[in-house]
Write a protein that holds these residues in place. Sequence first.
Motif, PDB file in Angstrom:
ATOM      1  N   LEU A   1       0.811  -1.208   0.000  1.00  6.16           N
ATOM      2  CA  LEU A   1       0.000   0.000   0.000  1.00  6.16           C
ATOM      3  C   LEU A   1       0.850   1.265   0.000  1.00  6.16           C
ATOM      4  CD1 LEU A   1      -2.913  -0.906   2.452  1.00  6.16           C
ATOM      5  CD2 LEU A   1      -2.879  -0.989  -0.044  1.00  6.16           C
ATOM      6  N   GLU A   2       2.163   1.128   0.222  1.00  3.82           N
ATOM      7  CA  GLU A   2       3.036   2.289   0.197  1.00  3.82           C
ATOM      8  C   GLU A   2       3.565   2.583  -1.203  1.00  3.82           C
ATOM      9  OE1 GLU A   2       5.989   1.547   3.157  1.00  3.82           O
ATOM     10  OE2 GLU A   2       4.502   1.392   4.765  1.00  3.82           O
ATOM     11  N   GLU A   3       3.247   1.715  -2.149  1.00  4.85           N
ATOM     12  CA  GLU A   3       3.636   1.959  -3.535  1.00  4.85           C
ATOM     13  C   GLU A   3       2.965   3.230  -4.044  1.00  4.85           C
ATOM     14  OE1 GLU A   3       5.584   0.189  -6.971  1.00  4.85           O
ATOM     15  OE2 GLU A   3       4.422  -1.297  -5.879  1.00  4.85           O
ATOM     16  N   VAL A   4       3.706   4.001  -4.838  1.00  8.00           N
ATOM     17  CA  VAL A   4       3.173   5.228  -5.420  1.00  8.00           C
ATOM     18  C   VAL A   4       2.809   4.951  -6.873  1.00  8.00           C
ATOM     19  CG1 VAL A   4       3.664   7.629  -6.023  1.00  8.00           C
ATOM     20  CG2 VAL A   4       4.493   6.690  -3.861  1.00  8.00           C
ATOM     21  N   VAL A   5       1.582   5.271  -7.246  1.00  2.39           N
ATOM     22  CA  VAL A   5       1.100   5.058  -8.615  1.00  2.39           C
ATOM     23  C   VAL A   5       0.596   6.380  -9.167  1.00  2.39           C
ATOM     24  CG1 VAL A   5       0.468   2.668  -8.145  1.00  2.39           C
ATOM     25  CG2 VAL A   5      -1.245   4.470  -7.866  1.00  2.39           C
ATOM     26  N   ILE A   6       0.552   6.483 -10.501  1.00  3.96           N
ATOM     27  CA  ILE A   6       0.047   7.719 -11.112  1.00  3.96           C
ATOM     28  C   ILE A   6      -1.164   7.480 -12.012  1.00  3.96           C
ATOM     29  CG2 ILE A   6       2.375   8.681 -11.140  1.00  3.96           C
ATOM     30  CD1 ILE A   6       1.639   8.557 -14.376  1.00  3.96           C
ATOM     31  N   SER A   7      -1.488   6.225 -12.290  1.00  2.18           N
ATOM     32  CA  SER A   7      -2.484   5.935 -13.310  1.00  2.18           C
ATOM     33  C   SER A   7      -3.881   6.405 -12.945  1.00  2.18           C
ATOM     34  CB  SER A   7      -2.518   4.427 -13.599  1.00  2.18           C
ATOM     35  OG  SER A   7      -1.313   4.014 -14.175  1.00  2.18           O
ATOM     36  N   SER A   8      -4.201   6.492 -11.669  1.00  2.00           N
ATOM     37  CA  SER A   8      -5.562   6.821 -11.293  1.00  2.00           C
ATOM     38  C   SER A   8      -5.938   8.245 -11.670  1.00  2.00           C
ATOM     39  CB  SER A   8      -5.764   6.611  -9.789  1.00  2.00           C
ATOM     40  OG  SER A   8      -7.106   6.827  -9.430  1.00  2.00           O
ATOM     41  N   SER A   9      -5.057   9.215 -11.376  1.00  2.00           N
ATOM     42  CA  SER A   9      -5.384  10.630 -11.621  1.00  2.00           C
ATOM     43  C   SER A   9      -4.282  11.395 -12.326  1.00  2.00           C
ATOM     44  CB  SER A   9      -5.715  11.321 -10.290  1.00  2.00           C
ATOM     45  OG  SER A   9      -6.831  10.746  -9.666  1.00  2.00           O
ATOM     46  N   ARG A  10      -3.287  10.691 -12.844  1.00  2.00           N
ATOM     47  CA  ARG A  10      -2.151  11.301 -13.553  1.00  2.00           C
ATOM     48  C   ARG A  10      -1.255  12.126 -12.636  1.00  2.00           C
ATOM     49  NH1 ARG A  10      -4.176  13.684 -19.298  1.00  2.00           N
ATOM     50  NH2 ARG A  10      -1.955  14.154 -19.485  1.00  2.00           N
ATOM     51  N   VAL A  11      -1.371  11.911 -11.338  1.00  2.00           N
ATOM     52  CA  VAL A  11      -0.465  12.519 -10.371  1.00  2.00           C
ATOM     53  C   VAL A  11      -0.037  11.417  -9.397  1.00  2.00           C
ATOM     54  CG1 VAL A  11      -1.455  14.826 -10.545  1.00  2.00           C
ATOM     55  CG2 VAL A  11      -2.355  13.235  -8.845  1.00  2.00           C
ATOM     56  N   PRO A  12       1.174  11.480  -8.838  1.00  2.00           N
ATOM     57  CA  PRO A  12       1.643  10.407  -7.962  1.00  2.00           C
ATOM     58  C   PRO A  12       0.849  10.375  -6.660  1.00  2.00           C
ATOM     59  CG  PRO A  12       3.205  12.209  -7.947  1.00  2.00           C
ATOM     60  CD  PRO A  12       2.206  12.529  -9.010  1.00  2.00           C
ATOM     61  N   THR A  13       0.342   9.182  -6.348  1.00  2.00           N
ATOM     62  CA  THR A  13      -0.480   9.003  -5.161  1.00  2.00           C
ATOM     63  C   THR A  13      -0.150   7.662  -4.526  1.00  2.00           C
ATOM     64  OG1 THR A  13      -2.257  10.178  -6.335  1.00  2.00           O
ATOM     65  CG2 THR A  13      -2.838   9.051  -4.284  1.00  2.00           C
ATOM     66  N   PRO A  14       0.095   7.623  -3.209  1.00  2.00           N
ATOM     67  CA  PRO A  14       0.297   6.324  -2.561  1.00  2.00           C
ATOM     68  C   PRO A  14      -0.934   5.449  -2.753  1.00  2.00           C
ATOM     69  CG  PRO A  14       0.951   8.116  -1.097  1.00  2.00           C
ATOM     70  CD  PRO A  14       0.250   8.743  -2.259  1.00  2.00           C
ATOM     71  N   LEU A  15      -0.707   4.172  -2.973  1.00  2.00           N
ATOM     72  CA  LEU A  15      -1.794   3.257  -3.263  1.00  2.00           C
ATOM     73  C   LEU A  15      -2.829   3.222  -2.141  1.00  2.00           C
ATOM     74  CD1 LEU A  15      -2.610   1.391  -5.570  1.00  2.00           C
ATOM     75  CD2 LEU A  15      -1.421  -0.476  -4.413  1.00  2.00           C
TER      76      LEU A  15
END
Length: 637
Positions: free
Chosen positions: A47-61
Amino acid sequence: MHSNTRSNARSKNSTAAPKALVNTPRKALLACGLFATAMTVTAQNPLEEVVISSSRVPTPLREVGTSVTVLSEEEIIQRGFLSLPDLLRTQASVAATNNGGAGKATSLRIRGEEGYRTLVIIDGIDISDTSSPQVSPRLEQLLTTGISRVEILRGPQGLTYGADAGGVINIRTATPDEGLGGGVAIEQGRYGTQQLSGRIGGTFEAGDFLMSGADFSTDGFNARNTDTDLRDDDGYENQTLHARGGWNLSDQLRIEGVVRQVEGENAFDGCFNSAFLPTNACEDSFEQNSWRLSASLTQEQFTHELAYSENTTDRDFFAEGASFFQASGSLERLSYVGQWLKSDGLSLVYGVDREKESIDDGSFDRSRDQTGVYGEYQGHFNDQLSVTAGLRYDDNDDFGDYLSYRLSGAWTTTMAGGELKLKGAYGTGFRAPSLYEISYNNGPFASPPASDTVLTEETSQGYDVGIAWASESGTYLEATWFDQEIDDLITFDLIAFSGYIQDAGLSDSTGIELIAELPLALGFRLSGNYTWNETTAADGQQRAFRPEHLANIGLAYSDPTSKLRLGVNLRSSTDAVDTLGNSLDDYVLMDVNASLDLLRGFTIYARLENALDEDYIETPTYNTAGQAAYAGVRYEF
């Protein structure tokens, strides 16, 4: 969608302590790379992984309410597949059908929806082919070479990408390390398959660069079991070149450019010669040239990215050496993405897209524009609850304006030595009929009822709710329920072959996703996913080529020195039907892989695909690969 900070800053962030990242204020996280397509953390809690696909900005999972799957570079390399669709179909809710081997038409379906509702992005470039009947990515032309990360956004939640994005596959190529580095690899195997690939890149104070390339070829096998005259192998060749470079004008301003070229030559069965007689001496060529230029600016509370990309595709089809169909298309996109970070608990994401698509197949030449404006509120409360609410307005040349929206939320709390996450999302969208669909129905080959049909836009809505649990040891468990509907679905008339018609009513896809990652003792790791997916067309019948049950289970081993790595994966697909409602083969495939680091930077590896030599058909009249062994060597410096 790329980093607006220096690459060495990204490297420093990638080695941050897990809790440090979690407790970092959102403003600091933003400064570490708002538009970074891949941010790797060493945290073991997924859950600490950072992703950008959801809103095109980096967000912790932990703060993401939508459903996102991440494939890391380590997993991509260990699985070893040369074809991107083969890699993707090991993930939850991802099914694919292939028409006879490498380079043949491949359809990828996420949660039961067609591949042309899935957006594929490589280093910020939308690689959709506008010359095809529906604007869609040519997945059969995509190799895994050079890819370091894949994020899969499942479901119609692509608010910031476009109202027609029923799912998003966001791909990042290998990020250069500090200084200069690279590697070369060569692989050979059954069906006369061989691939030579290489890359070189580096990260320096002023910027970074990466250049990669692959030369793939295979003799293949006979694509169709209806080929009774030639019974020859239908081969495929692919040359892919990719380059990316960034220049840090200051700590706040970065310019980045990406260039990509893909050329494919493919042999297939089942076309018609100049005398309109059926023949199996068929070939097609594919060429796609893409580029993107972006500028990113980071300020104290604001970040901005302005980008322009262009993607052109040319296809040519031959029967007995004579060209019988040509098509070309282009996709131009001007986009702006911004974020205002009011505080650690409040931010706004907003943007504008201006897109022009065109198609020319000799019989018609058309283009149209579409403009989209969107905004999304992101709220964070008590380090536990995160919510988003977004609106998107699209104006299409052919079909006017449309308003879509998305709501999502995630709530986390400590439980049983780990973290429990509840998540949910609801989104709407639309897809305008493609230029090809419209032109075909207005052309000389259409007949009633298609020629009498005035195509209108498809509309969609979908939601998912889920629960997940993760621990610091790397254990991850997730269960998600999803339901999505498409109204006025556009399909090709498979009864009278009159052209494109529109189903009156709802087409539905409902299901459950189960995902598990379990670290075991002695260097072993168990992973798996299961998807139950019930799909129904407007007439109540099961939709074609959608397996009701999909499953993957894998066991991986790495010795204490990480020099020896072994893996085995089982993939199952059952209860699918063809376009006539006839049952397709159920099958279970086993893939085995192994790699060994002999010397510093020097690795030998091997892979056995379809190890049990399963004999099955996933598309009627098309053959599938049998047991096939591959081996290669890789050197990295």
